[in-house]
Design an enzyme around this catalytic site. Sequence first.
Site, short mmCIF file in Angstrom:
data_model
loop_
_atom_site.label_atom_id
_atom_site.label_comp_id
_atom_site.label_asym_id
_atom_site.label_seq_id
_atom_site.Cartn_x
_atom_site.Cartn_y
_atom_site.Cartn_z
N SER A 48 0.84 -1.20 0.00
CA SER A 48 0.00 0.00 0.00
C SER A 48 0.87 1.24 0.00
O SER A 48 2.01 1.22 0.49
CB SER A 48 -0.89 0.02 1.25
N ASP A 49 0.36 2.33 -0.56
CA ASP A 49 0.99 3.60 -0.26
C ASP A 49 0.79 3.81 1.24
O ASP A 49 -0.11 3.23 1.85
CB ASP A 49 0.35 4.74 -1.07
N TRP A 50 1.63 4.64 1.83
CA TRP A 50 1.65 4.75 3.29
C TRP A 50 0.33 5.33 3.83
O TRP A 50 0.01 6.48 3.61
CB TRP A 50 2.83 5.61 3.71
N GLY A 51 -0.44 4.47 4.48
CA GLY A 51 -1.72 4.88 5.03
C GLY A 51 -2.88 4.76 4.06
O GLY A 51 -3.95 5.31 4.31
N ALA A 52 -2.69 4.01 2.97
CA ALA A 52 -3.73 3.93 1.94
C ALA A 52 -4.79 2.87 2.21
O ALA A 52 -5.76 2.78 1.46
CB ALA A 52 -3.09 3.66 0.57
#
Length: 755
Positions: free
Chosen positions: A230-234
């Site tokens: 995931s993108d960070w926090g996605a």
Amino acid sequence: MAVDIKKIIKQMTLEEKAGLCSGLDFWHTKPVERLGIPSIMMTDGPHGLRKQREDAEIADINNSVPATCFPSAAGLACSWDRELVERVGAALGEECQAENVSILLGPGANIKRSPLCGRNFEYFSEDPYLSSELAASHIKGVQSQGVGACLKHFAANNQEHRRMTVDTIVDERTLREIYFASFENAVKKARPWVVMCAYNKLNGEYCSENRYLLTEVLKNEWMHDGFVVSDWGAVNDRVSGLDAGLDLEMPTSHGITDKKIVEAVKSGKLSENILNRAVERILKVIFMALENKKENAQYDKDAHHRLARQAAAESMVLLKNEDDVLPLKKSGTIALIGAFVKKPRYQGSGSSHITPTRLDDIYEEIKKAGGDKVNLVYSEGYRLENDGIDEELINEAKKAASSSDVAVVFAGLPDEYESEGFDRTHMSIPENQNRLIEAVAEVQSNIVVVLLNGSPVEMPWIDKVKSVLEAYLGGQALGGALADVLFGEVNPSGKLAETFPVKLSHNPSYLNFPGEDDRVEYKEGLFVGYRYYDTKGIEPLFPFGHGLSYTKFEYSDISVDKKDVSDNSIINVSVKVKNVGKMAGKEIVQLYVKDVKSSVRRPEKELKGFEKVFLNPGEEKTVTFTLDKRAFAYYNTQIKDWHVESGEFLILIGRSSRDIVLKESVRVNSTVKIRKRFTVNSAVEDVMSDSSAAAVLGPVLKEITDALQIDMDNAHDMMAANIKNMPLRSLVGYSQGRLSEEMLEELVDKINNVE
């Protein structure tokens, strides 16, 4: 691979498997020490290693270990040089090994839909073919050093505004031909260890839980065999995401989502086989990183700085050069004007911000390159702290310019104008810079403007200056590279990887960027960048592929080895290029394909090949391209595949998308016959456009129209036009009893089954 991953998975507890699917902290995967599973580190970024110091706070993104800051992707793409991009990637891989980083979070292959996207400096191009080719080279370079590359942000993440929640609405054909295509070739050709999903929703579903995106396309079609992060926090719903193909969540969830995965498996909501497959993918990459780890690795900082200098010089684009004002003479007085001379913008802001190993001083590098016979005069011209016009600084700049042989004005976009996290709202450079250039033009005719920016800008002063050199964000060796190009030690060979429109309102996304609330519709469809400008006939300020040189090149003798082929054949195209100038240089030969007549909307032309060739004065070389089915195909949503319509195609050779110098015609014949499925609601005209269907409907239609005394061959007959546009069911009412509903159903069935 010596490690038996399947055996390890059998030994793991459910909790250990769930735990492996989320990070240990902000940058590391979780270890399982009892089974010999190590923790590996991943970190930013695409044009330089951004490994935060151990004592740095997470939000302190500028506190990182020193690393080489190479030109950002927006600039590097203008080199159109696969080998150079691969060398930069390899250097990044070396630095990762030295810092014990196993996965580098880059490159970014998102398409430049709008020049306003605040993160465009991290992306390669508006064209998917160019973008995917360069992304593949970047990945190959990084992974040649035993470090994994992470291709990002998949997919349709083309703006910063509400990037974490926005729903991107894109039709399937546009996705396939533009936004997916930018990733597809990079995945298939370079096999990145990791692919990062984007924050946004795509057609109603978050990318982090979009099965079509992550599993059906990426893993099943493109055969990506690494893991998806995931993108960070996605992550929105961890269990749904895992089920859809999101293998690793970053950063750590502090165990929260691990428990949700365990509960989902125990309750039967999530198959343990799906969890096992995710764990297998993650372990494969972890052990690949372990096997390729180089103990006590170091890198040559000076060599990497030299590479950064070469990359920056080869990426600069000479947009304009009247009266050959460039290269500068190594004599006389040169005024260097603009605050960017002393405080250059050489990289973008956000997660890719690098602490450079060293930073060239532009003034000192130009002074050193010019030698003793050059007198340099510096004037600040404007302040970077604000956009206010300082008349005192402008008057000082005018004085310096008027007493010089040439004035080199440094302009562009300050950090506050473009960055990750927000988009621009206009394409202007600060007004104090525009005013400075106008003022200098009042007293000096020989003006060179050097632009330092991450994306296109408007140039209201373009007719008042003789030369414009686009340097983009050139990295830590920007100063030396500028000196090389300005004095002709390096012949500029860069060409634009994106269109510079005259003004923002000309851009195809203008009315639909950045969307409304949490929704953005890509209503321009396929017509992104030059595909729009060239098809619409809008003259840009500088077209895609444009770039001048200090020498001249001539093209001749285009030839194709086959003129009439099936769509599964290979066509070889060759063209001769000759350096007819007085200086050695490199030319980027561009090949575009045009479908002469198509039943579907297609752009005027599309880039399908490019090669960069070095030529000494008087030297001639033959450049060869190989074209396959994809060079002529469009994505057909009916058959869910790439399709070539039989017909004539033009192969165009150009210096840019607007400067086509040679062309050749070929005929490509489709091996796949697509039969439309018709219903009672299909238009008469559509049925009659299909020769097989027309053979069935034609006699019935003629009987009806003859009885009504309608001349179907008269294009200006209102009744004939109505008949063509009406659905087949309406023929029943017009037939005067000749055609019943039952007969029509039989007719449609016959039409659909005719050979």
